[in-house]
Write an enzyme that holds these catalytic residues in place. Structure first.
Site, PDB file in Angstrom:
ATOM      1  CE1 TYR A 188      -4.274  -1.842   0.358  1.00 36.67           C
ATOM      2  CE2 TYR A 188      -3.443  -3.487   2.084  1.00 36.67           C
ATOM      3  CZ  TYR A 188      -4.177  -2.681   1.317  1.00 36.67           C
ATOM      4  OH  TYR A 188      -5.041  -3.390   1.166  1.00 36.67           O
ATOM      5  CE1 TYR A 238      -2.426  -6.869   3.787  1.00 35.33           C
ATOM      6  CE2 TYR A 238      -3.043  -6.206   1.758  1.00 35.33           C
ATOM      7  CZ  TYR A 238      -3.279  -6.285   3.157  1.00 35.33           C
ATOM      8  OH  TYR A 238      -4.255  -5.467   3.150  1.00 35.33           O
ATOM      9  NE  ARG A 282      -5.947 -10.631   4.299  1.00 36.37           N
ATOM     10  CZ  ARG A 282      -7.636  -9.627   4.796  1.00 36.37           C
ATOM     11  NH1 ARG A 282      -7.370  -8.322   4.218  1.00 36.37           N
ATOM     12  NH2 ARG A 282      -8.368 -10.255   3.590  1.00 36.37           N
ATOM     13  CG  HIS A 286      -7.973  -7.896   0.287  1.00 33.22           C
ATOM     14  ND1 HIS A 286      -7.105  -7.971   0.121  1.00 33.22           N
ATOM     15  CD2 HIS A 286      -7.915  -6.390   0.529  1.00 33.22           C
ATOM     16  CE1 HIS A 286      -6.441  -6.960   1.509  1.00 33.22           C
ATOM     17  NE2 HIS A 286      -7.206  -5.993   1.212  1.00 33.22           N
ATOM     18  CG  HIS A 309      -9.687  -2.419   1.331  1.00 26.93           C
ATOM     19  ND1 HIS A 309     -10.000  -3.640   2.885  1.00 26.93           N
ATOM     20  CD2 HIS A 309      -8.350  -3.005   1.156  1.00 26.93           C
ATOM     21  CE1 HIS A 309      -8.953  -4.185   3.231  1.00 26.93           C
ATOM     22  NE2 HIS A 309      -8.176  -3.517   2.554  1.00 26.93           N
TER      23      HIS A 309
HETATM   24 FE   LIG Z   1      -6.127  -4.857   2.549  1.00 25.75          FE
END
Ligand SMILES: [Fe+2]
Length: 247
Positions: free
Chosen positions: A119, A158, A168, A171, A173
């Site tokens: 991110y 990640y 994870r 995905h 969000h």
């Molecule tokens: Fe996330």
């Protein structure tokens, strides 16, 4: 008579009857404490929730006008001088209310990692490379048929430190405002066939199998564009028994 998510409007009568708040189906929402998802025990309310009555104020609040949104906001691959790294994808779907009716003019916002699973955020610690051509943020307004469409990059998995070797699944969000701020839905969209899904405590904190499956987008060959991008379809239901899972 006009039937809407907000209520029944009887022309000429001045009457506006509000329906009961429609709850999601059983097992559609994770329990407040999900032991496998450790941080849930630290951040949920300790007192029973109070369901606010659904009054006119709650369902007719101000909404963001579409004049602040540009077409470019929905294309995460053209926000900088060059193209981002990774697999280009198209993500599109329809937003519906509890009665299956399309919800037009609603704000849909997304955020995600880049192709390396990182991110762009000051508290991000994953030692994967940033992409100077990718912020991972987009927004769109649904059209008259309740449809939205984003062009972006396949996000990466990640690590998240929840347990040993915790990763994870990829995905995106999503945040939706529905017809009013009080209908805001925050959720995550996953990708079909991801081997990390059976191992993910967040995905598996949703008790109902059908509700979990509704979080997974469908690969869509009709949406896929030759020589350019893979297509994924993901519809979102704001309320009712078939509602999308929300956080
Ligand atoms: Fe996330």
């Amino acid at each position: 008579m006009t039937v809407s998510e907000q209520g029944l409007i009887v022309p000429g009568s001045g009457k506006f009857d509000l329906p009961e708040y429609l709850k999601a189906g059983p097992g559609n929402h994770p329990p407040l404490d999900s032991p496998g998802y450790k941080s849930t025990g630290l951040r949920h309310p300790k007192q029973p929730l109070v369901l606010l009555p659904q009054r006119l104020t709650e369902v007719t609040g101000p909404l963001l006008g579409d004049e602040l949104i540009t077409m470019g906001d929905a294309d995460l691959t053209t926000q900088h001088g060059g193209e981002p790294q990774g697999q280009r994808i198209i993500v599109s779907g329809q937003v519906r209310d509890s009665g299956g009716r399309p919800v037009p003019d609603t704000l849909v916002e997304i955020w995600q990692t880049n192709a390396a699973g990182r991110y762009r955020h000051s508290r991000e610690h994953h030692p994967a490379p940033l992409d100077p051509n990718f912020d991972g943020i987009g927004r769109a307004i649904t059209d008259s048929a309740g449809r939205y469409r984003f062009v972006t990059i396949q996000p990466g998995a990640y690590p998240w430190g929840n347990h040993y070797n915790a990763w994870r699944p990829a995905h995106i969000h999503f945040s939706l405002f529905g017809r009013a701020f009080t209908q805001r839905l925050v959720t995550q969209m996953y990708f079909p066939g991801d081997p990390l899904l059976p191992l993910d405590p967040i995905f598996n904190s949703v008790p109902d199998e059908k509700a979990r499956q509704r979080m997974i987008a469908g690969f869509d060959m009709d949406l896929t564009q030759p020589e350019w991008a893979l297509g994924y379809t993901w519809d979102i239901v704001l309320r009712g028994r078939a509602a999308s899972v929300f956080e």
